[in-house]
Design a protein around this motif. Sequence first.
Motif, mmCIF file in Angstrom:
data_model
loop_
_atom_site.group_PDB
_atom_site.id
_atom_site.type_symbol
_atom_site.label_atom_id
_atom_site.label_comp_id
_atom_site.label_asym_id
_atom_site.label_seq_id
_atom_site.Cartn_x
_atom_site.Cartn_y
_atom_site.Cartn_z
ATOM 1 N N ARG A 125 0.843 -1.196 0.000
ATOM 2 C CA ARG A 125 0.000 0.000 0.000
ATOM 3 C C ARG A 125 0.879 1.247 0.000
ATOM 4 N NH1 ARG A 125 -4.936 -2.328 -0.821
ATOM 5 N NH2 ARG A 125 -5.230 -4.037 0.602
ATOM 6 N N SER A 126 0.377 2.285 -0.668
ATOM 7 C CA SER A 126 1.140 3.532 -0.783
ATOM 8 C C SER A 126 0.905 4.443 0.416
ATOM 9 C CB SER A 126 0.712 4.275 -2.051
ATOM 10 O OG SER A 126 -0.625 4.747 -1.906
ATOM 11 N N GLU A 127 1.777 5.420 0.506
ATOM 12 C CA GLU A 127 1.607 6.473 1.520
ATOM 13 C C GLU A 127 0.247 7.147 1.337
ATOM 14 O OE1 GLU A 127 3.386 10.911 2.463
ATOM 15 O OE2 GLU A 127 4.556 9.553 1.201
ATOM 16 N N LYS A 128 -0.128 7.407 0.088
ATOM 17 C CA LYS A 128 -1.405 8.052 -0.207
ATOM 18 C C LYS A 128 -2.583 7.206 0.290
ATOM 19 C CE LYS A 128 -4.024 10.169 -3.948
ATOM 20 N NZ LYS A 128 -4.061 10.516 -5.369
ATOM 21 N N PHE A 129 -2.520 5.902 0.082
ATOM 22 C CA PHE A 129 -3.574 5.011 0.567
ATOM 23 C C PHE A 129 -3.755 5.171 2.069
ATOM 24 C CE2 PHE A 129 -4.757 1.063 2.680
ATOM 25 C CZ PHE A 129 -5.957 0.757 2.063
ATOM 26 N N TRP A 130 -2.642 5.142 2.809
ATOM 27 C CA TRP A 130 -2.736 5.232 4.272
ATOM 28 C C TRP A 130 -3.202 6.611 4.718
ATOM 29 C CZ3 TRP A 130 -3.540 0.941 6.302
ATOM 30 C CH2 TRP A 130 -2.917 -0.220 5.843
ATOM 31 N N ARG A 131 -2.821 7.661 4.007
ATOM 32 C CA ARG A 131 -3.301 9.009 4.345
ATOM 33 C C ARG A 131 -4.811 9.113 4.158
ATOM 34 N NH1 ARG A 131 0.418 12.798 5.428
ATOM 35 N NH2 ARG A 131 2.519 12.437 4.696
ATOM 36 N N ILE A 132 -5.317 8.578 3.069
ATOM 37 C CA ILE A 132 -6.753 8.660 2.771
ATOM 38 C C ILE A 132 -7.553 7.809 3.750
ATOM 39 C CG2 ILE A 132 -8.523 8.056 1.071
ATOM 40 C CD1 ILE A 132 -6.447 8.853 -1.102
ATOM 41 N N THR A 133 -7.110 6.585 3.982
ATOM 42 C CA THR A 133 -7.876 5.666 4.828
ATOM 43 C C THR A 133 -7.722 5.956 6.322
ATOM 44 O OG1 THR A 133 -6.099 4.017 4.843
ATOM 45 C CG2 THR A 133 -7.784 3.836 3.104
ATOM 46 N N ASN A 134 -6.801 6.830 6.660
ATOM 47 C CA ASN A 134 -6.599 7.196 8.062
ATOM 48 C C ASN A 134 -7.887 7.723 8.701
ATOM 49 O OD1 ASN A 134 -4.667 7.691 10.301
ATOM 50 N ND2 ASN A 134 -5.245 9.815 9.956
ATOM 51 N N GLU A 135 -8.775 8.265 7.895
ATOM 52 C CA GLU A 135 -10.002 8.883 8.422
ATOM 53 C C GLU A 135 -11.158 7.890 8.605
ATOM 54 O OE1 GLU A 135 -9.524 11.840 9.538
ATOM 55 O OE2 GLU A 135 -7.545 11.867 8.581
ATOM 56 N N ILE A 136 -11.003 6.667 8.125
ATOM 57 C CA ILE A 136 -12.094 5.687 8.223
ATOM 58 C C ILE A 136 -12.591 5.503 9.662
ATOM 59 C CG2 ILE A 136 -12.649 3.215 7.976
ATOM 60 C CD1 ILE A 136 -11.106 3.312 5.311
ATOM 61 N N PRO A 137 -11.711 5.299 10.652
ATOM 62 C CA PRO A 137 -12.224 5.116 12.016
ATOM 63 C C PRO A 137 -13.001 6.328 12.532
ATOM 64 C CG PRO A 137 -9.926 4.467 11.901
ATOM 65 C CD PRO A 137 -10.255 5.110 10.595
ATOM 66 N N PHE A 138 -12.558 7.521 12.148
ATOM 67 C CA PHE A 138 -13.247 8.716 12.626
ATOM 68 C C PHE A 138 -14.630 8.850 11.999
ATOM 69 C CE2 PHE A 138 -14.001 13.351 12.998
ATOM 70 C CZ PHE A 138 -14.029 13.409 14.381
ATOM 71 N N VAL A 139 -14.730 8.544 10.722
ATOM 72 C CA VAL A 139 -16.043 8.584 10.054
ATOM 73 C C VAL A 139 -16.988 7.581 10.715
ATOM 74 C CG1 VAL A 139 -17.259 8.137 7.882
ATOM 75 C CG2 VAL A 139 -15.131 9.467 7.881
ATOM 76 N N LEU A 140 -16.489 6.381 10.983
ATOM 77 C CA LEU A 140 -17.322 5.379 11.658
ATOM 78 C C LEU A 140 -17.691 5.838 13.070
ATOM 79 C CD1 LEU A 140 -15.501 2.166 10.409
ATOM 80 C CD2 LEU A 140 -17.804 2.935 9.773
ATOM 81 N N ALA A 141 -16.772 6.482 13.759
ATOM 82 C CA ALA A 141 -17.070 7.002 15.102
ATOM 83 C C ALA A 141 -18.169 8.063 15.041
ATOM 84 C CB ALA A 141 -15.809 7.581 15.744
ATOM 85 N N ILE A 142 -18.132 8.903 14.028
ATOM 86 C CA ILE A 142 -19.185 9.914 13.860
ATOM 87 C C ILE A 142 -20.537 9.236 13.711
ATOM 88 C CG2 ILE A 142 -20.118 11.672 12.296
ATOM 89 C CD1 ILE A 142 -17.147 12.450 11.715
ATOM 90 N N VAL A 143 -20.612 8.225 12.861
ATOM 91 C CA VAL A 143 -21.871 7.498 12.649
ATOM 92 C C VAL A 143 -22.347 6.884 13.966
ATOM 93 C CG1 VAL A 143 -22.918 5.503 11.497
ATOM 94 C CG2 VAL A 143 -21.417 7.055 10.211
#
Length: 155
Positions: A125-143
């Motif tokens: 996985r690229s640096e860009k992949f990890w930067r973009i997906t870094n927000e997944i837990p926060f989005v789920l926490a918001i929900v």
Amino acid sequence: MIDFLVAHFNLVRGLHILSVIAFMAGMLYLPRLFVYHTKATPGSEMDETFKVMERRLLRGIINPASIATAVFGLGLILADSAIRGWSFLAEPWMATKLVALVGLYGWHGFLSASRKKFERGENVRSEKFWRITNEIPFVLAIVIVISVTTKFLNH
């Protein structure tokens, strides 16, 4: 057991919230470590340092906090069921929360597997992949938080 949970509902809820905070902190930090780890030369001192940091974060904070979150969450479900019955599990807000939780724990599993790949030097996985997906837990926490706190304004 259920009587204990009902009598100490606020304590269980507080412990659940604290474990969620620790779980989320780790879930937000681990992908950030992966971002920087992608830049490290395989076999370098920095590469080895990231491997140690990632392993300790996962095993020392994320995994125990995820277990505590689940245990206290189940305690809250049991207490709630004793107070008002099991019907709340079928309410849309709870179904939404549970689906988001499945996503969060699935992401936890993905991060765990990814950490092992980094440790073996097999990250693809690229640096860009990890930067973009870094927000997944926060989005789920918001929900999850909005679902629980508003109950979709049913009450």
